[in-house]
Design a protein around this motif. Structure first.
Motif, PDB file in Angstrom:
ATOM      1  N   SER A 289      50.781 -55.685  53.986  1.00  0.00           N
ATOM      2  CA  SER A 289      50.927 -56.873  53.049  1.00  0.00           C
ATOM      3  C   SER A 289      51.786 -56.081  51.934  1.00  0.00           C
ATOM      4  O   SER A 289      51.630 -54.835  51.616  1.00  0.00           O
ATOM      5  CB  SER A 289      49.328 -57.103  52.310  1.00  0.00           C
ATOM      6  OG  SER A 289      48.727 -55.834  51.964  1.00  0.00           O
ATOM      7  N   PHE A 298      54.585 -61.118  50.821  1.00  0.00           N
ATOM      8  CA  PHE A 298      54.683 -61.434  52.269  1.00  0.00           C
ATOM      9  C   PHE A 298      53.199 -60.603  52.806  1.00  0.00           C
ATOM     10  O   PHE A 298      53.059 -59.429  52.482  1.00  0.00           O
ATOM     11  CB  PHE A 298      55.581 -61.125  53.055  1.00  0.00           C
ATOM     12  CG  PHE A 298      55.743 -59.603  53.537  1.00  0.00           C
ATOM     13  CD1 PHE A 298      55.254 -58.996  54.711  1.00  0.00           C
ATOM     14  CD2 PHE A 298      56.496 -58.637  52.853  1.00  0.00           C
ATOM     15  CE1 PHE A 298      55.205 -57.721  54.926  1.00  0.00           C
ATOM     16  CE2 PHE A 298      56.612 -57.240  53.241  1.00  0.00           C
ATOM     17  CZ  PHE A 298      55.874 -56.768  54.242  1.00  0.00           C
ATOM     18  N   GLU A 299      52.673 -61.093  53.932  1.00  0.00           N
ATOM     19  CA  GLU A 299      51.636 -60.490  54.641  1.00  0.00           C
ATOM     20  C   GLU A 299      51.951 -60.744  56.217  1.00  0.00           C
ATOM     21  O   GLU A 299      52.179 -61.804  56.797  1.00  0.00           O
ATOM     22  CB  GLU A 299      50.270 -60.966  54.289  1.00  0.00           C
ATOM     23  CG  GLU A 299      49.366 -60.394  54.885  1.00  0.00           C
ATOM     24  CD  GLU A 299      47.735 -60.795  54.484  1.00  0.00           C
ATOM     25  OE1 GLU A 299      47.497 -60.237  53.151  1.00  0.00           O
ATOM     26  OE2 GLU A 299      47.210 -61.469  55.128  1.00  0.00           O
ATOM     27  N   ALA A 300      51.799 -59.861  57.031  1.00  0.00           N
ATOM     28  CA  ALA A 300      51.916 -59.776  58.454  1.00  0.00           C
ATOM     29  C   ALA A 300      50.682 -59.110  59.066  1.00  0.00           C
ATOM     30  O   ALA A 300      50.231 -58.134  58.741  1.00  0.00           O
ATOM     31  CB  ALA A 300      53.255 -59.261  58.785  1.00  0.00           C
ATOM     32  N   PHE A 342      52.328 -64.370  60.155  1.00  0.00           N
ATOM     33  CA  PHE A 342      53.448 -63.690  59.200  1.00  0.00           C
ATOM     34  C   PHE A 342      53.484 -64.846  58.004  1.00  0.00           C
ATOM     35  O   PHE A 342      53.787 -66.140  58.521  1.00  0.00           O
ATOM     36  CB  PHE A 342      54.654 -63.526  59.909  1.00  0.00           C
ATOM     37  CG  PHE A 342      55.603 -63.119  58.546  1.00  0.00           C
ATOM     38  CD1 PHE A 342      55.649 -61.731  58.081  1.00  0.00           C
ATOM     39  CD2 PHE A 342      56.552 -63.887  58.082  1.00  0.00           C
ATOM     40  CE1 PHE A 342      56.532 -61.410  57.121  1.00  0.00           C
ATOM     41  CE2 PHE A 342      57.594 -63.620  57.290  1.00  0.00           C
ATOM     42  CZ  PHE A 342      57.339 -62.472  56.570  1.00  0.00           C
TER      43      PHE A 342
END
Length: 472
Positions: A289, A298-300, A342
């Motif tokens: 993150s 963003f966060e994956a 994502f």
């Protein structure tokens, strides 16, 4: 309606009509029947009684040749019904009181004492509840099955021959509260300013889960074949008999369904609700993150998981067929092996923001089933669901992708009220992915009974959403 003495003697029945059970054949009559005394004798004698043989109307079973005293089984026209209509049943109070202690523990540690790394673990016991529907099962009406025969466009009920015994419902008087034990172990680390990684392993074990099961039937091995076959010896298969025994040739005809034997002949199915089930979930999650910095974030994440157990709901058909119990323990219908997510948001000039999300998920499990009405060894019809692939939830739906889009605009109204207008598009590619819950194949006899639940669903397709928020 009938008595079964200790099955240590040989039983005889007058089938030739000479008024004695002498084991001889009279002119123009059938040979008398002689059956060794064992557990199968009672079952076979009951089948003869239910199929309108002479001994079910006018004759008695004797314990020795010439014995007409009825010391074995007294047969009459009322044999077939088991527990009859009008039987008085005194209601019994159900009082269940459980005291449950649900402890929780957690620990966290910074190994480098710099505020950038964290090791942690948790453990807790979470109790569910015994809601009202679990304890009122005995209040519902007891059911009885019938077989209908169509002749000349009319439907006739075949009483005495095909009228089944009553199906009953029971609740465990020591019913316990279901609970889940959950523990996690995790690691977090800052990789760069505003960027961090997290790894978490979770395990949940469901204990004392509720399920109703049929406790009045057990799988048996009956030999099929011609009239010379010994139906009691077995042949290693549990799929021989159709419609119980053939009372004339004393043979079985294979029907592809495991044979069931009644334990208490006064009843058909007895559904007993208790804490039979268990479940287990294991999952590993990795998250990368980036917090909001320089107008974007963003966060994956990636999740591997596995969910296994006996059933998803306590009133499901699982547990209703004792021959399928070993095949029902497997993947639960929410078991999903891989999930990748994502999402990102960017803040633009003039108070605009734009974002999107991408999701990939592997397919959920489903079962191939046969639904059929099959009779047990006493002629009681039962609604049965079997798994021709020898395992529940051993098939998989296709994996799928989902794309979503979001646009926002913030502004001020009258210098005092802040507002945000939003526009969302869900399932941007307008997919209609199919999720199958079960595939119902026709039974071996060609009968196809539709799934009483929902056999499949499709994704809704592309959706648009407009929103307006005010902040006073």
């Amino acid at each position: 309606n009938f008595e079964i003495n200790p099955l240590t003697d040989t039983f005889y029945c007058d089938l030739d009509g000479d008024g004695t059970c002498n084991g001889q054949t009279e002119p123009g009559g059938s040979a008398d029947l002689s059956i060794p005394g064992n557990s199968d004798s009672a079952i076979l004698k009951s089948i003869f009684s239910r199929n309108n043989f002479d001994c079910s109307r006018t004759s008695n079973w004797g314990a020795s040749p010439g014995d007409m005293s009825g010391s074995g089984i007294v047969c009459s026209a009322s044999v077939a019904g088991g527990v009859r209509e009008g039987t008085d049943i005194d209601p019994e109070d159900i009082s269940i009181g459980n005291t449950n202690v649900a402890p929780r523990f957690s620990i966290s540690y910074d190994p480098f004492a710099d505020g950038k790394t964290k090791l942690y673990g948790t453990w807790g016991r979470l109790y569910g509840e015994l809601f009202l529907n679990t304890v009122v099962r005995e209040q519902r009406a007891d059911t009885q099955s019938y077989t209908f025969l169509q002749r000349d466009e009319t439907v006739q009920i075949l009483r005495d021959v095909t009228e089944g015994a009553f199906t009953m419902y029971q609740v465990d008087r020591d019913l316990r509260t279901p609970y889940t034990d959950e523990w996690t172990i995790g690691f977090e680390r800052e990789l760069a300013p505003e960027l961090a990684v997290k790894v978490v392993y979770t395990q949940r074990k469901g204990k004392q889960q509720l399920q109703d099961i049929d406790v009045n039937h057990t799988p048996v091995d009956r030999r099929g074949g011609d009239a010379t076959s010994d139906v009691f010896s077995g042949d290693g298969l549990f799929d021989d008999c159709v419609d119980g025994f053939n009372a004339i040739t004393i043979t079985c005809t294979p029907d592809g369904q495991p044979d069931l034997e009644v334990i208490n002949p006064n009843f058909n199915q007895i559904f007993y609700l208790s804490n039979f089930n268990e479940s287990e979930y294991r999952g590993l999650e990795i998250v990368l993150s980036k917090r909001l910095h320089r107008n974007w974030l963003f966060e994956a994440s990636y999740t591997w998981s596995e969910a296994e157990g006996n059933a998803e709901a306590f009133l499901s058909l699982l547990g209703d067929d004792p021959s399928q119990v070993d095949l029902e323990d497997g993947f639960l219908n929410y078991d999903q092996r891989h999930i990748f997510k994502f999402f990102a948001v960017a803040h633009l000039p003039k108070e605009f923001s734009v974002g999107g999300a991408i999701t990939y998920a592997s397919g959920l499990p489903f079962s191939v089933i046969n639904r059929d009405f099959v009779v047990d060894d006493l002629g009681n019809a039962t609604f049965r669901t079997v798994f021709p692939t020898a395992q529940r939830n051993d098939q998989r739906n296709r994996d799928y992708w989902t794309f979503d889009f979001n646009l926002k605009k913030s502004f001020t109204i009258g210098g005092r009220v802040r507002a945000t207008a939003s526009f969302d598009v869900f399932d941007l590619l307008n997919t209609d992915d199919l999720r199958i819950f079960s595939v119902n194949r026709a039974a071996p006899n060609g009968l196809e009974i539709f799934d009483p639940g929902q056999p499949a669903t499709r994704e809704f397709g592309r959706r648009f959403q407009f929103g307006l928020e005010f902040y006073f």
